[in-house]
Each structure stands twice: as C-alpha cells, then as structure tokens.
Design a protein around this motif. Structure first.
Motif, PDB file in Angstrom:
ATOM      1  N   UNK A 146      -5.456  21.715   9.258  1.00  0.00           N
ATOM      2  CA  UNK A 146      -5.710  20.092   9.744  1.00  0.00           C
ATOM      3  C   UNK A 146      -5.014  19.469  10.931  1.00  0.00           C
ATOM      4  N   UNK A 147      -4.902  19.077  11.936  1.00  0.00           N
ATOM      5  CA  UNK A 147      -3.733  18.739  12.966  1.00  0.00           C
ATOM      6  C   UNK A 147      -4.035  17.176  12.660  1.00  0.00           C
ATOM      7  N   UNK A 148      -2.896  16.678  12.133  1.00  0.00           N
ATOM      8  CA  UNK A 148      -3.056  15.341  12.173  1.00  0.00           C
ATOM      9  C   UNK A 148      -2.652  14.628  13.376  1.00  0.00           C
ATOM     10  N   UNK A 149      -3.888  14.007  13.912  1.00  0.00           N
ATOM     11  CA  UNK A 149      -3.746  14.078  15.742  1.00  0.00           C
ATOM     12  C   UNK A 149      -3.215  12.260  16.001  1.00  0.00           C
ATOM     13  N   UNK A 150      -2.835  11.782  14.809  1.00  0.00           N
ATOM     14  CA  UNK A 150      -2.441   9.907  14.972  1.00  0.00           C
ATOM     15  C   UNK A 150      -1.197   9.872  14.430  1.00  0.00           C
ATOM     16  N   UNK A 151       0.014   9.119  14.790  1.00  0.00           N
ATOM     17  CA  UNK A 151       1.090   8.642  13.416  1.00  0.00           C
ATOM     18  C   UNK A 151       0.543   7.267  12.773  1.00  0.00           C
ATOM     19  N   UNK A 152       1.462   7.613  11.996  1.00  0.00           N
ATOM     20  CA  UNK A 152       1.100   6.218  10.549  1.00  0.00           C
ATOM     21  C   UNK A 152       0.138   6.483   9.970  1.00  0.00           C
ATOM     22  N   UNK A 153      -0.257   7.603   9.548  1.00  0.00           N
ATOM     23  CA  UNK A 153      -1.533   8.212   9.091  1.00  0.00           C
ATOM     24  C   UNK A 153      -1.500   8.704   7.829  1.00  0.00           C
ATOM     25  N   UNK A 154      -1.363   8.708   6.742  1.00  0.00           N
ATOM     26  CA  UNK A 154      -1.118   9.116   5.419  1.00  0.00           C
ATOM     27  C   UNK A 154      -2.443   9.571   5.192  1.00  0.00           C
ATOM     28  N   UNK A 155      -2.577  11.258   4.334  1.00  0.00           N
ATOM     29  CA  UNK A 155      -2.918  11.611   3.769  1.00  0.00           C
ATOM     30  C   UNK A 155      -2.882  11.717   1.771  1.00  0.00           C
ATOM     31  N   UNK A 203      -3.823   3.833  12.478  1.00  0.00           N
ATOM     32  CA  UNK A 203      -3.148   4.310  11.593  1.00  0.00           C
ATOM     33  C   UNK A 203      -4.496   3.962  10.089  1.00  0.00           C
ATOM     34  N   UNK A 204      -3.845   4.494   9.045  1.00  0.00           N
ATOM     35  CA  UNK A 204      -4.855   3.912   8.049  1.00  0.00           C
ATOM     36  C   UNK A 204      -4.139   5.398   6.497  1.00  0.00           C
ATOM     37  N   UNK A 205      -4.882   5.459   5.859  1.00  0.00           N
ATOM     38  CA  UNK A 205      -4.744   5.993   4.857  1.00  0.00           C
ATOM     39  C   UNK A 205      -5.878   6.406   4.534  1.00  0.00           C
ATOM     40  N   UNK A 206      -6.462   8.140   4.232  1.00  0.00           N
ATOM     41  CA  UNK A 206      -7.291   8.845   3.912  1.00  0.00           C
ATOM     42  C   UNK A 206      -6.803   9.354   2.526  1.00  0.00           C
ATOM     43  N   UNK A 225       1.100 -12.258  12.943  1.00  0.00           N
ATOM     44  CA  UNK A 225       0.666 -11.959  11.133  1.00  0.00           C
ATOM     45  C   UNK A 225      -0.120 -10.223  11.598  1.00  0.00           C
ATOM     46  N   UNK A 226       0.426  -9.184  10.640  1.00  0.00           N
ATOM     47  CA  UNK A 226       0.464  -8.181  10.942  1.00  0.00           C
ATOM     48  C   UNK A 226      -0.606  -7.838   9.897  1.00  0.00           C
ATOM     49  N   UNK A 227      -1.330  -7.224  10.533  1.00  0.00           N
ATOM     50  CA  UNK A 227      -3.084  -6.611   9.637  1.00  0.00           C
ATOM     51  C   UNK A 227      -2.980  -5.541   9.416  1.00  0.00           C
ATOM     52  N   UNK A 228      -3.210  -5.295   7.332  1.00  0.00           N
ATOM     53  CA  UNK A 228      -3.241  -4.622   6.571  1.00  0.00           C
ATOM     54  C   UNK A 228      -4.103  -3.126   7.048  1.00  0.00           C
ATOM     55  N   UNK A 229      -3.482  -2.001   7.115  1.00  0.00           N
ATOM     56  CA  UNK A 229      -3.849  -0.517   7.766  1.00  0.00           C
ATOM     57  C   UNK A 229      -5.273  -0.290   7.157  1.00  0.00           C
ATOM     58  N   UNK A 230      -6.417   0.788   7.389  1.00  0.00           N
ATOM     59  CA  UNK A 230      -7.137   0.276   6.362  1.00  0.00           C
ATOM     60  C   UNK A 230      -7.509   1.769   5.512  1.00  0.00           C
ATOM     61  N   UNK A 231      -8.156   1.487   4.129  1.00  0.00           N
ATOM     62  CA  UNK A 231      -8.035   2.878   3.874  1.00  0.00           C
ATOM     63  C   UNK A 231      -9.620   3.039   3.997  1.00  0.00           C
TER      64      UNK A 231
END
Length: 464
Positions: free
Chosen positions: A52-61, A37-40, A1-7
């Motif tokens: 600002x550097x986004x240092x990880x994959x699968x990250x949304x602003x 990963x996740x959303x900010x 099961x795929x867990x939802x990424x944090x917001x």
C-alpha cells in the motif's frame, strides 16, 4: 482556527465480496489525501493485505495495538506501507506478518520528512523490515530529501534474507537519510546486520536491542558505514545492546561513530573498527563473554580497531581473547592518537601496533589490567605512554617500538613473586620507567631504562 483532521475506519471503505483490505485502504488513503490528511483506523483482528502506498502527507495509519491488529501480507512483492516524498506520515499500533510476501516486507519511507512508525511489529520480512532513505520506492533513481524521521518501540523478528535481490537490514537508515532516530526498537533472530546506517548523517539508535538466540549470527548487531565523501555521516548508539553476533558494533569507511552506555554479550568482536577513517568515541561500555574463536589470531580482538579510538569507562568481562588497538591487519598508519582512558578495565591482553598499523601514538591513562598484559610487536613508528594505570597480575610485554614510557603513579601488583613486570625481547633501551610502584615482582624489567621515582617492594597480601 485549526480544524481537527478526520478519523475514519478502513472498514467503512470495504465493499461486499472483497476478501482483502487492499482496495479499502487504498480508497481510504485517496479520500484523506483529498482532504489534506487524517487518521485511518484498523480494528482488532487479522486482515490480508498487499502493498500500500500512502499518497498524501499528514496521514496516519493506526491499529488497535501490536498483536491485536495483524496485517498478513499477500504474495505480492512490495512493502506493507510505503510513502515517497511525503511529510508527517505515521504507522502505529499493529503487527505485520510478511511470511507470504516475496522480497521486501514492512515499512519504507523514501524521501520523507518528520515521519515514522511507533509500536509496530514486523515478522518474517523477506529482505527488509524498516527502511528510510532518500531514494523513492519503485521510482527508479528518483530521490528526495529524507530528514527527521523517527521509529519508536518497533520490533523486527525472523527476517529471512539480506543483500540478495535487494535485501537490506531489519532496521536501516541509508542513502543520505538525515537525522533518523530509532528509539527502543528490538530486532530478534533476523538475517543481516540488525541495525544499520549507511551514509546516513545524524543517525541515532537509542535503547535499541539486537538479539540473536540461534548460536552466533555471522552478521552484526549494529553496523555503520559509508564511503561517500560528500556527507558527514555521524552515528550515535546510546544505551544499545547486542547479543550473539560475529560483530556486536561495527564501524567502517567514513562513518563517525559514538557509543554511549553500550553492551555486547556473547559476540566474537564486541566492537570492530575496520579500516575506519575517523576517530571512534566509546564512553561506558561492557563487553561480556566475547572473543570465542579469536584465541589464535594476531590482528583481531574483542575490542579491535584499525584507526584511532578514544575509550572511557570500557570494561571487558569473562573475555575469551585479546583486545587489539592500532593493530588490525592491513590498516594504514595515522598520527592521530589512540586513547585508552580513565575507568577502562580489561581482563585480557591489549595488543597494540602490529606492523605499524593505526595510531602512531597510544596513551593508556587511568586504566586497570587484571590478568592481561599490554603487548606490542613490530611497531617501529609507535609511541606508547602509560600513566596513572594499575596492573594486577599483569605487565607489559613487547619488542620493536619507537618509544614507550611508563610513569605518573602507575602501579604494578602481583601475587606471583617469580614475575618480571616489564619484559622486552630486545636489548635497545627504548622503554623508560619512572614514578611507578612495583609490588611483589621478582624483577621490575629486563631491558627498560629505570628513571627516578621507581619503587619496588615485596607483597604481603593479595592484590586489590
């Protein structure tokens, strides 16, 4: 099961006494990088922030909406958001005001894949707004694969500098970035070529608008180039519009360009192929009110090409100057054919073959000339074929061509009974006319050879 990424909220990482959001967003990104990963989220409001550097994959602003969340850049050099060698990084729904920042500005994706931006407005960037390429930012000459990045519904306005201290276009795919898409993006009143692809194979600009409202910009609305021999640099402009530029759409070097359903308005050159190595394809395009300042030139035009081009359904309206095919000064000759094809309609002259530049074979097939002529000069290597075309108060005027042939139901119609339809300023019979109709002209030709199927009649009504 795929867990939802944090917001998460960026404000949750802000410490008391901090006047800028830079430390908070860096903490939030570091947290999500550890978590995969996740959303900010940014709330509505105005926030001061540095690069600002986004240092990880699968990250949304994500902001609360363009114009609702406004990030005001501090006075540090750099990009509001940049990522190097990451996947699935996105910035969405906010405005970035770069007026205080010296050099650079908005968003930079270096060596990223499947990343991009959506509904982002960047104002007053200094030298660049949206950039994607394979060279990493602030990592010297380090590079990585850039592929499949997308910018949608983005806007750039007021960019202040271009190619000074490292400046770039407001929207640019460069340096071997592959398969980049710009969709429904707009650039307004910027400095530089508004939308650019430079050695970026598979770049697509779809429904993009380049608009200059402050006179005529000395730059291009859309430009593509690339001198490298090791990349297949293909660019497509689909349903794009340029207004108020020295060049609406420009192609040079090894770019392989296609224009589909485009428009240039109030530009000097609507489309300019300048020493381009490959065929340019244009299907369904309108050049309106273009050409101011070109009236006295011999080798430049509203539509102007140094090499081969194929045109279909291309129209010029309220044109100020001529069009130039295989006619740009300094170009080399090629045996590839230039095709001015079905559905094309011109209201000014089409000049071809100036000093043997460009295509040696030119076919005009199914084209209408209204008030403009085909003109050729000094093209001893050039062969011209005109067929199935319509000349309304127009004709053919030329000298020194290897061979020209007018045939296959071509029709000439005029209301000026003193006109000669085909006027040649030489006495050698290098032009043949056959299977064509002439209505209302005093004379079919002065020097062309008349073959079979030539019909000349008087004109009793206005041209259709």
């Amino acid at each position: 099961m795929c867990l939802a990424q944090p917001v998460i909220s960026v404000l949750a990482y802000k410490k008391p006494g901090e006047t800028e959001l830079t430390p908070a967003i860096n903490r939030a990104i570091a947290d999500l990088t550890k978590r995969g990963g996740g959303t900010i989220k940014y709330p509505a409001g105005t926030f001061i922030q540095g690069p600002v550097e986004i240092t990880g994959s699968s990250i949304s602003i994500r902001g609360a909406g363009s114009g609702r969340t406004v990030i005001v850049r501090n006075n540090q050099r750099g990009y509001a958001f940049f990522a190097n060698r990451k996947q699935r990084v996105f910035v969405r729904d906010l405005t970035i005001d770069c007026d205080r920042s010296p050099i650079e500005g908005g968003i930079y994706l270096g060596g990223c894949t499947a990343s991009g931006a959506d509904r982002i407005s960047i104002r007053n960037a200094d030298a660049s707004s949206f950039v994607v390429e394979n060279q990493l930012f602030n990592r010297g000459e380090e590079k990585a694969v850039s592929d499949g990045n997308v910018f949608r519904n983005c806007q750039a306005s007021g960019q202040k500098r271009y190619h000074e201290a490292g400046g770039k276009s407001p929207f640019i795919a460069g340096g071997y970035a592959k398969n980049t898409r710009f969709e429904y993006c707009t650039a307004t009143d910027c400095v530089g070529d508004f939308f650019d692809s430079d050695n970026a194979p598979g770049t697509v600009f779809s429904h993009c608008v380049a608009r200059n409202s402050k006179g005529t910009s000395p730059y291009a609305g859309f430009w593509s180039e690339g001198e490298q021999t090791d990349s297949d640099h293909r660019v497509t402009w689909s349903n794009c519009k340029a207004s108020g530029f020295r060049v609406g759409f420009g192609i040079s070097e090894r770019a392989k360009a296609t224009i589909q359903s485009g428009e240039a308005e109030n530009c000097v050159n609507a489309v300019k192929g300048s020493h381009h190595a490959y065929r340019i394809l244009i299907n369904t395009f309108t050049a309106r009110n273009c050409g101011a300042g070109l009236e006295a030139t011999d080798t430049d035009g509203v539509l102007t090409f140094s090499g081969p081009v194929t045109l279909t359904n291309v129209r010029t309206e309220k044109t100020r100057a001529r069009n130039s095919f295989s006619n740009y000064g300094g170009g080399s000759s090629t045996n590839e054919e230039t095709i001015i094809g079905p559905g094309c309609e011109f209201d000014k002259d089409a000049y071809i073959s100036y000093e043997n530049s460009g295509s040696r074979r030119i076919t005009v097939n199914g084209t209408t000339f209204r008030g403009g002529n085909i003109r050729y000069y000094n093209g001893q290597l050039t062969e011209l074929l005109v067929k199935n075309s319509h000349f309304v108060n127009s004709g053919i005027i030329g000298a020194r061509i290897k061979q020209s042939r007018i045939t296959d139901g071509t029709r000439f119609v005029t209301t000026d009974s003193s006109r000669t339809a085909i006027q040649l300023s030489l006495d050698s019979y290098n032009t043949t006319v056959e299977n064509s109709t002439f209505e209302g002209y005093n004379k079919v030709t002065n020097n062309a050879k008349l073959g079979t199927g030539v019909r000349q009649t008087s004109r009793r009504q206005g041209p259709r």
